[in-house]
Motif scaffolding. Structure first.
Motif, mmCIF file in Angstrom:
data_model
loop_
_atom_site.group_PDB
_atom_site.id
_atom_site.type_symbol
_atom_site.label_atom_id
_atom_site.label_comp_id
_atom_site.label_asym_id
_atom_site.label_seq_id
_atom_site.Cartn_x
_atom_site.Cartn_y
_atom_site.Cartn_z
ATOM 1 N N GLU A 71 -51.331 -52.938 28.490
ATOM 2 C CA GLU A 71 -51.097 -52.391 27.140
ATOM 3 C C GLU A 71 -50.593 -50.952 27.235
ATOM 4 O OE1 GLU A 71 -51.250 -53.449 23.994
ATOM 5 O OE2 GLU A 71 -51.954 -55.481 24.390
ATOM 6 N N ARG A 72 -51.230 -50.153 28.106
ATOM 7 C CA ARG A 72 -50.801 -48.753 28.273
ATOM 8 C C ARG A 72 -49.374 -48.687 28.811
ATOM 9 N NH1 ARG A 72 -56.335 -48.096 29.628
ATOM 10 N NH2 ARG A 72 -55.959 -48.560 31.820
ATOM 11 N N ILE A 73 -49.072 -49.501 29.817
ATOM 12 C CA ILE A 73 -47.722 -49.502 30.389
ATOM 13 C C ILE A 73 -46.720 -49.964 29.333
ATOM 14 C CG2 ILE A 73 -46.221 -50.569 32.109
ATOM 15 C CD1 ILE A 73 -48.735 -50.684 33.942
ATOM 16 N N SER A 74 -47.091 -50.967 28.575
ATOM 17 C CA SER A 74 -46.221 -51.480 27.508
ATOM 18 C C SER A 74 -45.912 -50.382 26.498
ATOM 19 C CB SER A 74 -46.896 -52.661 26.817
ATOM 20 O OG SER A 74 -46.162 -53.070 25.704
ATOM 21 N N HIS A 75 -46.936 -49.657 26.108
ATOM 22 C CA HIS A 75 -46.762 -48.580 25.126
ATOM 23 C C HIS A 75 -45.834 -47.489 25.671
ATOM 24 C CE1 HIS A 75 -47.723 -45.770 21.945
ATOM 25 N NE2 HIS A 75 -47.960 -44.870 22.876
ATOM 26 N N GLN A 114 -43.674 -45.697 38.161
ATOM 27 C CA GLN A 114 -44.551 -44.539 37.968
ATOM 28 C C GLN A 114 -45.784 -44.909 37.137
ATOM 29 O OE1 GLN A 114 -43.859 -40.731 38.356
ATOM 30 N NE2 GLN A 114 -43.082 -41.669 40.199
ATOM 31 N N PHE A 115 -45.582 -45.611 36.033
ATOM 32 C CA PHE A 115 -46.709 -46.001 35.184
ATOM 33 C C PHE A 115 -47.578 -47.061 35.851
ATOM 34 C CE2 PHE A 115 -44.066 -44.247 31.687
ATOM 35 C CZ PHE A 115 -44.969 -43.277 31.276
ATOM 36 N N THR A 116 -46.965 -47.959 36.596
ATOM 37 C CA THR A 116 -47.729 -48.995 37.284
ATOM 38 C C THR A 116 -48.595 -48.392 38.387
ATOM 39 O OG1 THR A 116 -45.982 -50.581 36.814
ATOM 40 C CG2 THR A 116 -47.555 -51.194 38.509
ATOM 41 N N GLU A 117 -48.085 -47.396 39.081
ATOM 42 C CA GLU A 117 -48.863 -46.739 40.129
ATOM 43 C C GLU A 117 -50.117 -46.064 39.579
ATOM 44 O OE1 GLU A 117 -46.002 -44.163 41.995
ATOM 45 O OE2 GLU A 117 -45.588 -45.645 43.562
#
Length: 61
Positions: free
Chosen positions: A42-46, A15-18
């Motif tokens: 960074e956003r996906i990591s967070h 979902q975050f990667t999409e």
């Protein structure tokens, strides 16, 4: 030993990667901008509480 992800964690990751098309869409304007890719990871990591270095290894997929 490799860490196994459960189905929910995989779904959340996808979902975050999409939401970051520069990571997977080679026609996207950000796909060649390393600064944009780094920010996306960074956003996906967070959001997923994973380390960026671990996640960014998926860039070559």
């Amino acid at each position: 030993m490799a860490r196994k992800f459960d189905k929910v964690a995989n779904f959340v990751f996808v979902q975050f990667t999409e939401q970051e098309p520069g990571i997977y869409d080679k026609c996207h304007r950000d796909c060649t901008r390393q600064d944009k890719l780094d920010l996306a990871w960074e956003r996906i990591s967070h959001e997923t509480n994973e380390f960026v270095s671990k996640l960014s290894s998926f860039e070559t997929i």
